[in-house]
Design an enzyme around this catalytic site. Structure first.
Site: not given
Length: 315
Positions: A108, A161, A253
């Site tokens: 992502h 992901d 992230s």
């Protein structure tokens, strides 16, 4: 999806409320789905990723700064476009050095807030720079040749992901930038780990400067399966059993979860940050190890082909 607000001291509640209002006000005006944009993934978008020059005491939520951070040399800062204000304000995600040409990160992180895949030339990777806002003599600025999200990943979804960033030039490995090995076995519950990142101080809060560590433990799937959208086929979850506020958060992230001197997880998503009844969700590196190995070798193959071409032209 239901978001739970944990109990906190009144002074802390007021500080969080002010930070929350500061963050959410522009979204209310623009009519943006703030909760999905900010909470479904542990990241901050490129148009809102700066901070003041102040040096906060926490980064990974509830984390700490060791006197000598031996893990940050394996982590990188992934940035998009040019810094609008000063060095480091365009940071969007973290990543892990797994070879001199390959960075492991979250899929992502490779997509804009509009759901479109970034062009490779728009991304830059910074290694050997423990302070996000300071370009040190050890800082390496690396151009991106190719970005490879997992082929089964879909923008806005949570499954698969994981992705690779392949670099145009090799990372110079030294005491400031080093390669971390991939996990070689399925992670077990109770395994002690450390998440490293440059994320926000608290949920909705500002990002800090120097990378921070947070110690967590892998949780059993029986607990993880109670989390929103968790799937044990490719995901693991972790938290600190002694302090629920230790957690990854927006801006962390793609960053690494290190256990036993290997990268075991990639920061993916969470229901808030440091929630007492929740945990951080990480992409399971071991589950995707074959895909990672096959595709991270692409950069090496290309560089070898380039060397052959140079030798042929020089002959």
């Amino acid at each position: 999806m239901t978001f739970k607000i944990r109990k906190m001291r009144f002074s802390k509640f007021i500080a969080c409320f002010l930070l929350f209002f500061h963050r959410i006000a522009p979204y209310l005006v623009q009519g943006t789905n703030f909760f999905f944009a900010q909470l479904s993934h542990r990241r901050k978008f490129e148009d809102d990723n700066g901070t003041s020059a102040s040096d906060f005491h926490y980064l990974v939520t509830g984390g700490y700064r060791p006197a000598t951070n031996e893990l940050v040399k394996y982590a990188v800062s992934v940035r998009v476009g040019a810094a609008k204000e000063y060095f480091g304000t365009n940071h969007i995600c973290g990543g892990t050095i797994i070879s001199t040409r390959a960075i492991l990160t979250a899929a992502h992180c490779m997509y804009s807030s509009r759901g479109s895949l970034y062009q490779a030339r728009k991304l830059m990777v910074y290694a050997g720079t423990p302070k996000r806002l300071e370009q040190a003599p050890s800082t390496q600025e690396l151009r991106v040749r190719q970005i490879l999200p997992h082929p089964k990943y879909r923008s806005g979804r949570l499954r698969h992901d994981i992705g690779l960033i392949l670099l145009k030039e090799e990372i110079t490995t030294n005491e400031h930038a080093a390669i971390m090995s991939l996990n070689d076995k399925s992670p077990s519950a109770g395994l002690a780990c450390t998440v490293v990142g440059w994320g926000t101080v608290i949920q909705f809060g500002p990002s800090a400067d120097e990378a921070i560590n947070g110690d967590v433990q892998i949780l059993p799937n029986s607990i993880c399966e109670n989390l929103w959208n968790f799937n044990s086929n490719g995901m693991i979850c972790a938290k600190n059993s002694d302090d629920s506020e230790v957690d990854s958060c927006q801006g962390d992230s793609g960053g690494p979860l290190f256990c036993n001197n290997m990268v075991v997880g990639v920061v993916s998503y969470g229901e808030g940050c440091g929630e007492k009844t929740s945990a951080g969700v990480y992409t399971d590196v071991y589950h995707y190890r074959d895909w990672i190995k096959a595709n991270s070798a692409v950069g090496l193959k290309v560089s070898l082909m380039g060397l052959v071409m140079v030798l042929l032209l020089a002959a």
